[in-house]
Design a protein around this motif. Structure first.
Motif, PDB file in Angstrom:
ATOM      1  N   LEU A  43      42.022  14.078 -29.657  1.00 25.70           N
ATOM      2  CA  LEU A  43      41.997  14.299 -28.209  1.00 25.70           C
ATOM      3  C   LEU A  43      41.464  15.692 -27.883  1.00 25.70           C
ATOM      4  O   LEU A  43      40.650  15.857 -26.969  1.00 25.70           O
ATOM      5  N   ARG A  44      41.903  16.693 -28.634  1.00 23.34           N
ATOM      6  CA  ARG A  44      41.409  18.055 -28.416  1.00 23.34           C
ATOM      7  C   ARG A  44      39.910  18.140 -28.652  1.00 23.34           C
ATOM      8  O   ARG A  44      39.193  18.802 -27.901  1.00 23.34           O
ATOM      9  N   LEU A  45      39.450  17.502 -29.701  1.00 24.29           N
ATOM     10  CA  LEU A  45      38.023  17.522 -30.010  1.00 24.29           C
ATOM     11  C   LEU A  45      37.220  16.857 -28.908  1.00 24.29           C
ATOM     12  O   LEU A  45      36.202  17.395 -28.455  1.00 24.29           O
ATOM     13  N   VAL A  46      37.667  15.712 -28.441  1.00 28.19           N
ATOM     14  CA  VAL A  46      36.944  14.999 -27.377  1.00 28.19           C
ATOM     15  C   VAL A  46      36.982  15.803 -26.081  1.00 28.19           C
ATOM     16  O   VAL A  46      35.996  15.845 -25.343  1.00 28.19           O
ATOM     17  N   ALA A  47      38.089  16.486 -25.828  1.00 27.31           N
ATOM     18  CA  ALA A  47      38.169  17.338 -24.635  1.00 27.31           C
ATOM     19  C   ALA A  47      37.162  18.477 -24.726  1.00 27.31           C
ATOM     20  O   ALA A  47      36.533  18.845 -23.735  1.00 27.31           O
ATOM     21  N   THR A  76      42.734   4.576 -27.085  1.00 28.20           N
ATOM     22  CA  THR A  76      42.135   3.811 -25.982  1.00 28.20           C
ATOM     23  C   THR A  76      43.164   2.844 -25.407  1.00 28.20           C
ATOM     24  O   THR A  76      43.327   2.742 -24.185  1.00 28.20           O
ATOM     25  N   ALA A  77      43.896   2.160 -26.277  1.00 24.39           N
ATOM     26  CA  ALA A  77      44.927   1.220 -25.829  1.00 24.39           C
ATOM     27  C   ALA A  77      46.045   1.943 -25.072  1.00 24.39           C
ATOM     28  O   ALA A  77      46.632   1.380 -24.149  1.00 24.39           O
ATOM     29  N   ALA A  78      46.302   3.193 -25.448  1.00 20.80           N
ATOM     30  CA  ALA A  78      47.351   3.975 -24.785  1.00 20.80           C
ATOM     31  C   ALA A  78      46.867   4.605 -23.479  1.00 20.80           C
ATOM     32  O   ALA A  78      47.641   5.262 -22.782  1.00 20.80           O
ATOM     33  N   GLY A  79      45.575   4.437 -23.164  1.00 20.47           N
ATOM     34  CA  GLY A  79      45.044   4.996 -21.928  1.00 20.47           C
ATOM     35  C   GLY A  79      44.710   6.473 -22.008  1.00 20.47           C
ATOM     36  O   GLY A  79      44.581   7.134 -20.971  1.00 20.47           O
ATOM     37  N   LEU A  80      44.557   6.993 -23.224  1.00 20.28           N
ATOM     38  CA  LEU A  80      44.280   8.412 -23.392  1.00 20.28           C
ATOM     39  C   LEU A  80      42.818   8.703 -23.705  1.00 20.28           C
ATOM     40  O   LEU A  80      42.363   9.830 -23.523  1.00 20.28           O
ATOM     41  N   LEU A  81      42.098   7.712 -24.176  1.00 17.78           N
ATOM     42  CA  LEU A  81      40.671   7.857 -24.463  1.00 17.78           C
ATOM     43  C   LEU A  81      39.912   6.752 -23.765  1.00 17.78           C
ATOM     44  O   LEU A  81      40.416   5.641 -23.596  1.00 17.78           O
ATOM     45  N   HIS A  82      38.682   7.069 -23.405  1.00 13.58           N
ATOM     46  CA  HIS A  82      37.772   6.082 -22.835  1.00 13.58           C
ATOM     47  C   HIS A  82      36.543   6.050 -23.730  1.00 13.58           C
ATOM     48  O   HIS A  82      36.017   7.087 -24.111  1.00 13.58           O
TER      49      HIS A  82
END
Length: 152
Positions: A43-47, A76-82
């Protein structure tokens, strides 16, 4: 002496800040499902690099591509990544964090910084000054190690 002691000391601080103290003090008040270290790192990397692909993320995190794919599917399933299809190559995906993930990361960073700050202020003036003076050298050390890792 520094070369022998520094890696263990930094690893110990890292374990305490990222795992033990975090579990005890920070996670208990966070909403949503608990995230593993690799999930937070992704998540940090994608941010930091919106639109990064799965294979580039795997290389950056030093993980296998299928491991990152598994993380992407879970987040993605948890709604944290698109995940969206790349305009340049319809076979590849671009990763983006969701507003929910952005808020969660921001909250996490604030809590983690406050935890470390609480302990730094307990140190004496000389120790705080020594830590501040060491930061540029530690950054250069990290950069050099990262460059060597990327070269292999």
């Amino acid at each position: 002496m520094v070369a022998e002691e520094l890696p263990g000391l930094l690893a110990g601080i890292h374990r305490l800040v990222r795992r033990r103290l975090v579990r005890r003090r920070l996670r208990r008040d966070l909403p949503g499902p608990r995230l593993r270290g690799a999930e937070v790192e992704l998540l940090r990397l994608v941010a930091a690099r919106p639109g990064i692909g799965v294979s580039a993320a795997a290389k950056e995190l030093y993980l296998a591509g299928n491991s990152v794919s598994t993380l992407v599917n879970k987040l993605t399933a948890a709604g944290l990544l698109h995940r969206e299809t790349s305009d340049a190559d319809r076979r590849s995906a671009r990763l983006l964090i969701t507003p929910q993930a952005e808020a969660r990361l921001g909250d996490w960073e604030l809590r983690r910084a406050a935890l470390v700050r609480d302990h730094i202020v307990r140190l004496g003036d000389d120790d705080r000054a020594a830590l501040a003076a060491a930061l540029p050298a530690l950054q250069r050390l990290a950069d050099g190690l990262r460059e060597e890792m990327e070269g292999t």
